[in-house]
Enzyme design. Structure first.
Site: not given
Length: 532
Positions: A30, A32, A34, A38, A207, A280
């Protein structure tokens, strides 16, 4: 037994022998504060991955998304969600990764969009029979869903809209399936490929690669008497390989899907740097998996038979021999994977605790010695187990649709440092988006880095040792018979032995190159070794 004889002379594309590390953006780092991982957080931790010894990173989706399925419900394939950063942040990540010698694989989600995608919103507004609806699989039905197909996330795979039509969603109702028989769909995804290739992406993980085309009739799935319709090959996890029989799956693995990947192959071939595609594809056999990696299609397909195999010498041996035979038949490159963001972590699958960790390290050592490439899932190098996430913190749509725990337990943010949550995950105090267990203090990167006996040190040593032979030992192995509870093979100058039994076994002669545990004249239970 000798496999791959005569051996096919492969090229030396980077992906054929790469070790790729999967990053689940929400749960990696993380930047930032929050509580959610990210893109800048990923960029800040890339040197750690370089030092770990991997060759590439695969980053799960960070596109614009309402996050109903944590990014696998894409609203805009041409932008980054503000939760994760900006396109500029993505460009910085690609540049920094390449500076460090790391390739970057972008996750592509072509089976379905988000229900927030502009195409689906236009389809709802346009109504039945419109060109906008023809991009998806809308059907009329007066007596309930148009067929008996079930969602992978539980419940019927159809949702009715206000005007009475139904749309297909093999996953959550917020993820409507696209109609890949409509040429507009294929054209749009070629644009998506080029957009990310032009920005420097080295490849794509695709995917639900086996799901894009459905049988055109959308007929009912034929189901064995007394059973219900099933979702996909993940349901085979508890069925021994020798007992598996082919089942009717009109929603998966249709022949026409390969035309899509032939077109994509042509797109990637026009870019330099050996750009790649990895599927996948939850198929029913090694042979059906191998069809995705024929020379004019994808580069690789995930070998889920290895992931689904229980702790069993016979099962492991069957997966190894079956996989290598199937990939050799199409001149393909095999892959090996034990965990990802969709399954329980393999330490837990192998029994948990000290036994589960010993088995996990041993299976990893075997995987890293096999021909082909290996995929690691973030946190496995720390020995993380599946977490029993409290119901109030579960967010997986599988949990919301079925009441079953779902996949949140393998998606808990990983611990970096410190004695309490968030364990260095971000710059502020407090638990991240899924709470971390307090007992993870002993498993942080910082806690393990200085310990030569730690799981992290084991991974670093194994990856370093692998580099001494992975690209020079060829794709041929000779299976060895060292007993019913033992997996053993020779690959060039390296002999690999795994003891799945309860008692120590004698070892062949050779110098120990790498071991998953203490090794003497014999190999203990739940231990693997490389001999040179």
């Amino acid at each position: 037994m000798v496999l791959n004889d005569p051996i096919h002379v492969h090229g030396q594309e980077w992906w054929r022998h790469a070790v790729t590390y999967q990053i689940y953006p929400r749960s990696f780092a993380d930047g930032n504060g929050d509580g959610v991982g990210d893109v800048p957080g990923i960029t800040s931790r890339l040197p750690y991955l370089r030092d770990l010894g991997v060759d590439a990173v695969w980053i799960s989706p960070s596109y614009t998304s309402p996050q109903k399925d944590h990014g696998y419900d894409v609203a805009d394939y041409f932008d980054i969600d503000p939760l994760f950063g900006t396109l500029g942040d993505a460009d910085e990540l690609l540049e920094r990764a390449h500076e460090l010698g790391l390739k970057v694989i972008v996750d592509l989600v072509p089976n379905h969009t988000s229900s927030d995608h502009a195409w689906f919103q236009a389809a709802l507004a346009a109504g039945p029979g419109s060109p906008e609806r023809a991009r998806y699989l809308f059907r009329d039905s007066e007596d309930g869903p148009p067929n008996n197909w079930m969602s992978v996330f539980g419940g019927p795979a159809w949702t009715q809209v206000e005007d009475g039509q139904w749309y297909l969603h093999l996953f959550d109702s917020s993820q409507p399936d696209l109609d890949w028989r409509n040429p507009e769909v294929g054209d749009m995804f070629v644009d998506v490929l080029r957009f990310w290739l032009d920005r420097g992406a080295d490849g794509f993980r695709v995917d639900v690669a086996h799901g894009l085309l459905k049988e055109e009739s959308l007929r009912d799935q034929v189901v064995e008497h007394g059973k219900t319709a099933s979702s996909d090959a993940r349901d085979l996890a508890d069925v021994p390989l020798v007992e598996r029989t082919e089942r009717d799956e009109p929603m998966w693995d249709q022949p026409e899907v390969h035309d899509v990947y032939r077109r994509w192959h042509e797109v990637l071939s026009k870019y330099d740097g050996d750009r790649m595609l990895v599927a996948e594809a939850w198929t029913q056999s090694p042979e059906s998996m191998a069809r995705y990696i024929r020379e004019d299609e994808m580069s690789q397909a995930f070998n889920f038979a290895w992931l689904l195999a229980p702790w069993s010498a016979s099962e492991f041996t069957e997966v190894i021999t079956g996989t290598l035979a199937a990939t050799e038949a199409v001149h393909g490159s095999p892959t090996w994977v034990l965990s990802n963001h969709d399954v329980d972590r393999h330490v837990s699958r192998y029994g948990g605790g000290a036994t589960g960790l010993a088995r996990a390290k041993a299976a990893t050592l075997v995987m890293l010695a096999l021909p082909g490439s290996a995929y690691l899932y973030q946190g496995e190098e720390l020995g993380l187990e599946q977490v029993d996430v409290a119901p109030e913190f579960r967010q997986d749509p599988f949990w919301l649709r079925t009441g079953e725990p779902g996949r949140d337990g393998c998606r808990v943010p990983i611990p970096w440092s410190g004695d309490e949550p968030p364990f260095g995950f971000g710059p502020t105090a407090g638990q991240p988006w899924i709470p971390q267990p307090t007992e993870w203090a002993a498993l942080t990167v910082a806690a393990q880095e200085g310990d030569p006996g730690s799981t992290l040190s084991f991974y670093r040593a194994a990856l370093a040792a692998r580099r001494t032979f992975a690209t020079t030992s060829g794709d041929e192995i000779e299976m060895l018979d060292l007993g019913a509870d033992v997996v053993a093979f020779r690959r060039d100058a390296v002999t690999v032995v795994l003891n799945c039994g309860a008692e120590p076994v004698d070892l062949p002669a050779g110098e120990v190159l790498m071991a998953s545990g203490a090794v003497g004249a014999t190999l203990p239970a739940d231990t693997a070794v490389w001999l040179q």
